[in-house]
Design a protein around this motif. Sequence first.
Motif, PDB file in Angstrom:
ATOM      1  N   ASP A  12       0.835  -1.208   0.000  1.00 23.12           N
ATOM      2  CA  ASP A  12       0.000   0.000   0.000  1.00 23.12           C
ATOM      3  C   ASP A  12       0.866   1.254   0.000  1.00 23.12           C
ATOM      4  O   ASP A  12       0.597   2.215  -0.725  1.00 23.12           O
ATOM      5  CB  ASP A  12      -0.918   0.029   1.222  1.00 23.12           C
ATOM      6  N   LYS A  13       1.915   1.259   0.817  1.00 22.97           N
ATOM      7  CA  LYS A  13       2.794   2.431   0.884  1.00 22.97           C
ATOM      8  C   LYS A  13       3.576   2.604  -0.406  1.00 22.97           C
ATOM      9  O   LYS A  13       3.740   3.727  -0.889  1.00 22.97           O
ATOM     10  CB  LYS A  13       3.740   2.311   2.080  1.00 22.97           C
ATOM     11  N   CYS A  14       4.029   1.515  -0.990  1.00 24.97           N
ATOM     12  CA  CYS A  14       4.788   1.586  -2.243  1.00 24.97           C
ATOM     13  C   CYS A  14       3.927   2.192  -3.353  1.00 24.97           C
ATOM     14  O   CYS A  14       4.361   3.115  -4.045  1.00 24.97           O
ATOM     15  CB  CYS A  14       5.274   0.197  -2.630  1.00 24.97           C
ATOM     16  N   ARG A  15       2.709   1.691  -3.496  1.00 25.72           N
ATOM     17  CA  ARG A  15       1.806   2.233  -4.523  1.00 25.72           C
ATOM     18  C   ARG A  15       1.560   3.721  -4.285  1.00 25.72           C
ATOM     19  O   ARG A  15       1.576   4.514  -5.226  1.00 25.72           O
ATOM     20  CB  ARG A  15       0.473   1.489  -4.501  1.00 25.72           C
ATOM     21  N   ALA A  16       1.316   4.080  -3.033  1.00 22.33           N
ATOM     22  CA  ALA A  16       1.023   5.478  -2.717  1.00 22.33           C
ATOM     23  C   ALA A  16       2.216   6.383  -2.978  1.00 22.33           C
ATOM     24  O   ALA A  16       2.043   7.502  -3.475  1.00 22.33           O
ATOM     25  CB  ALA A  16       0.562   5.594  -1.261  1.00 22.33           C
ATOM     26  N   VAL A  17       3.418   5.923  -2.681  1.00 20.03           N
ATOM     27  CA  VAL A  17       4.615   6.730  -2.961  1.00 20.03           C
ATOM     28  C   VAL A  17       4.749   6.958  -4.464  1.00 20.03           C
ATOM     29  O   VAL A  17       4.987   8.078  -4.912  1.00 20.03           O
ATOM     30  CB  VAL A  17       5.886   6.064  -2.366  1.00 20.03           C
ATOM     31  N   ILE A  18       4.554   5.919  -5.254  1.00 25.09           N
ATOM     32  CA  ILE A  18       4.661   6.048  -6.709  1.00 25.09           C
ATOM     33  C   ILE A  18       3.574   6.995  -7.238  1.00 25.09           C
ATOM     34  O   ILE A  18       3.842   7.837  -8.090  1.00 25.09           O
ATOM     35  CB  ILE A  18       4.577   4.668  -7.394  1.00 25.09           C
ATOM     36  N   ALA A  19       2.357   6.863  -6.696  1.00 26.91           N
ATOM     37  CA  ALA A  19       1.230   7.701  -7.145  1.00 26.91           C
ATOM     38  C   ALA A  19       1.223   9.074  -6.474  1.00 26.91           C
ATOM     39  O   ALA A  19       0.362   9.899  -6.777  1.00 26.91           O
ATOM     40  CB  ALA A  19      -0.091   6.981  -6.857  1.00 26.91           C
ATOM     41  N   GLU A  20       2.172   9.291  -5.574  1.00 25.48           N
ATOM     42  CA  GLU A  20       2.290  10.555  -4.825  1.00 25.48           C
ATOM     43  C   GLU A  20       1.051  10.848  -3.980  1.00 25.48           C
ATOM     44  O   GLU A  20       0.600  11.987  -3.864  1.00 25.48           O
ATOM     45  CB  GLU A  20       2.628  11.721  -5.765  1.00 25.48           C
ATOM     46  N   THR A  21       0.516   9.792  -3.358  1.00 22.44           N
ATOM     47  CA  THR A  21      -0.615   9.921  -2.437  1.00 22.44           C
ATOM     48  C   THR A  21      -0.237   9.351  -1.067  1.00 22.44           C
ATOM     49  O   THR A  21      -1.104   8.899  -0.329  1.00 22.44           O
ATOM     50  CB  THR A  21      -1.858   9.187  -2.984  1.00 22.44           C
ATOM     51  N   ASN A  22       1.049   9.390  -0.749  1.00 25.91           N
ATOM     52  CA  ASN A  22       1.552   8.740   0.465  1.00 25.91           C
ATOM     53  C   ASN A  22       1.440   9.567   1.735  1.00 25.91           C
ATOM     54  O   ASN A  22       1.628   9.051   2.824  1.00 25.91           O
ATOM     55  CB  ASN A  22       3.002   8.290   0.274  1.00 25.91           C
ATOM     56  N   ASP A  23       1.147  10.862   1.632  1.00 24.49           N
ATOM     57  CA  ASP A  23       1.048  11.724   2.802  1.00 24.49           C
ATOM     58  C   ASP A  23       2.346  11.579   3.608  1.00 24.49           C
ATOM     59  O   ASP A  23       3.409  11.772   3.056  1.00 24.49           O
ATOM     60  CB  ASP A  23      -0.208  11.385   3.607  1.00 24.49           C
ATOM     61  N   GLU A  24       2.272  11.208   4.879  1.00 19.72           N
ATOM     62  CA  GLU A  24       3.482  11.114   5.700  1.00 19.72           C
ATOM     63  C   GLU A  24       4.061   9.701   5.761  1.00 19.72           C
ATOM     64  O   GLU A  24       5.019   9.449   6.479  1.00 19.72           O
ATOM     65  CB  GLU A  24       3.209  11.632   7.108  1.00 19.72           C
ATOM     66  N   TYR A  25       3.494   8.785   5.013  1.00 19.63           N
ATOM     67  CA  TYR A  25       3.980   7.405   5.001  1.00 19.63           C
ATOM     68  C   TYR A  25       5.163   7.266   4.048  1.00 19.63           C
ATOM     69  O   TYR A  25       5.235   7.951   3.031  1.00 19.63           O
ATOM     70  CB  TYR A  25       2.862   6.445   4.584  1.00 19.63           C
ATOM     71  N   HIS A  26       6.047   6.337   4.380  1.00 18.19           N
ATOM     72  CA  HIS A  26       7.257   6.112   3.590  1.00 18.19           C
ATOM     73  C   HIS A  26       7.349   4.651   3.172  1.00 18.19           C
ATOM     74  O   HIS A  26       6.963   3.761   3.926  1.00 18.19           O
ATOM     75  CB  HIS A  26       8.508   6.477   4.397  1.00 18.19           C
ATOM     76  N   PHE A  27       7.882   4.442   1.987  1.00 15.44           N
ATOM     77  CA  PHE A  27       8.189   3.098   1.506  1.00 15.44           C
ATOM     78  C   PHE A  27       9.667   2.840   1.744  1.00 15.44           C
ATOM     79  O   PHE A  27      10.481   3.745   1.665  1.00 15.44           O
ATOM     80  CB  PHE A  27       7.862   2.993   0.002  1.00 15.44           C
ATOM     81  N   ASP A  28       9.999   1.591   2.018  1.00 15.51           N
ATOM     82  CA  ASP A  28      11.376   1.156   2.275  1.00 15.51           C
ATOM     83  C   ASP A  28      11.887   1.715   3.612  1.00 15.51           C
ATOM     84  O   ASP A  28      13.064   1.988   3.772  1.00 15.51           O
ATOM     85  CB  ASP A  28      12.311   1.526   1.117  1.00 15.51           C
ATOM     86  N   CYS A  29      10.952   1.878   4.546  1.00 10.71           N
ATOM     87  CA  CYS A  29      11.268   2.337   5.900  1.00 10.71           C
ATOM     88  C   CYS A  29      11.821   1.156   6.703  1.00 10.71           C
ATOM     89  O   CYS A  29      11.872   0.031   6.198  1.00 10.71           O
ATOM     90  CB  CYS A  29      10.003   2.886   6.557  1.00 10.71           C
ATOM     91  N   PRO A  30      12.213   1.366   7.944  1.00 10.18           N
ATOM     92  CA  PRO A  30      12.753   0.248   8.743  1.00 10.18           C
ATOM     93  C   PRO A  30      11.805  -0.952   8.857  1.00 10.18           C
ATOM     94  O   PRO A  30      12.267  -2.095   8.825  1.00 10.18           O
ATOM     95  CB  PRO A  30      13.032   0.887  10.106  1.00 10.18           C
ATOM     96  N   LEU A  31      10.494  -0.717   8.952  1.00 13.32           N
ATOM     97  CA  LEU A  31       9.558  -1.844   8.992  1.00 13.32           C
ATOM     98  C   LEU A  31       9.610  -2.628   7.685  1.00 13.32           C
ATOM     99  O   LEU A  31       9.704  -3.859   7.696  1.00 13.32           O
ATOM    100  CB  LEU A  31       8.124  -1.341   9.252  1.00 13.32           C
TER     101      LEU A  31
END
Length: 157
Positions: free
Chosen positions: A43-62
Amino acid sequence: MGDLCGDMANEQLKQLAKDLSKEPPRSPRDTIAGYVIAARMLDKCRAVIAETNDEYHFDCPLDRLFFDFTEIDSHTFREFVATGATDKEVENFIERHAKKREKIEIIKWNNDLRYKSIADMPDELQEFLEGYIKEYVPKHRPVYVWFDVYDLEEGRL
């Protein structure tokens, strides 16, 4: 023809991507291909690519926990997701690319994360979470395990 395929993939991705300013990603407890964290990470990866991630990050420590365990390259994963891949297609990708392990290894890894007490985490993470929980988790809601922090903050518990 290449641009047409790219446009179709981009449109598919936009349809699949959540607007994380309006709804959170899936719980870290949700699975794809039998792995916790994977659905949330997708979900975060898709949102980062679509620029709808708000404050969420992809490839974070989790997310790194998943990538380190499966030995899937995060950039390769992101490139695949950018094709507009569905959850099922991502599941198949993970099954093809993850390090081959006995099912019990994956179960133990999942359970370790699902039931990880904050007291069992490294000192620096405990220190970070001490302040984070006070700021972001609703008052008088007990945190029993690490994943509770996400689910309480995002309103699933």
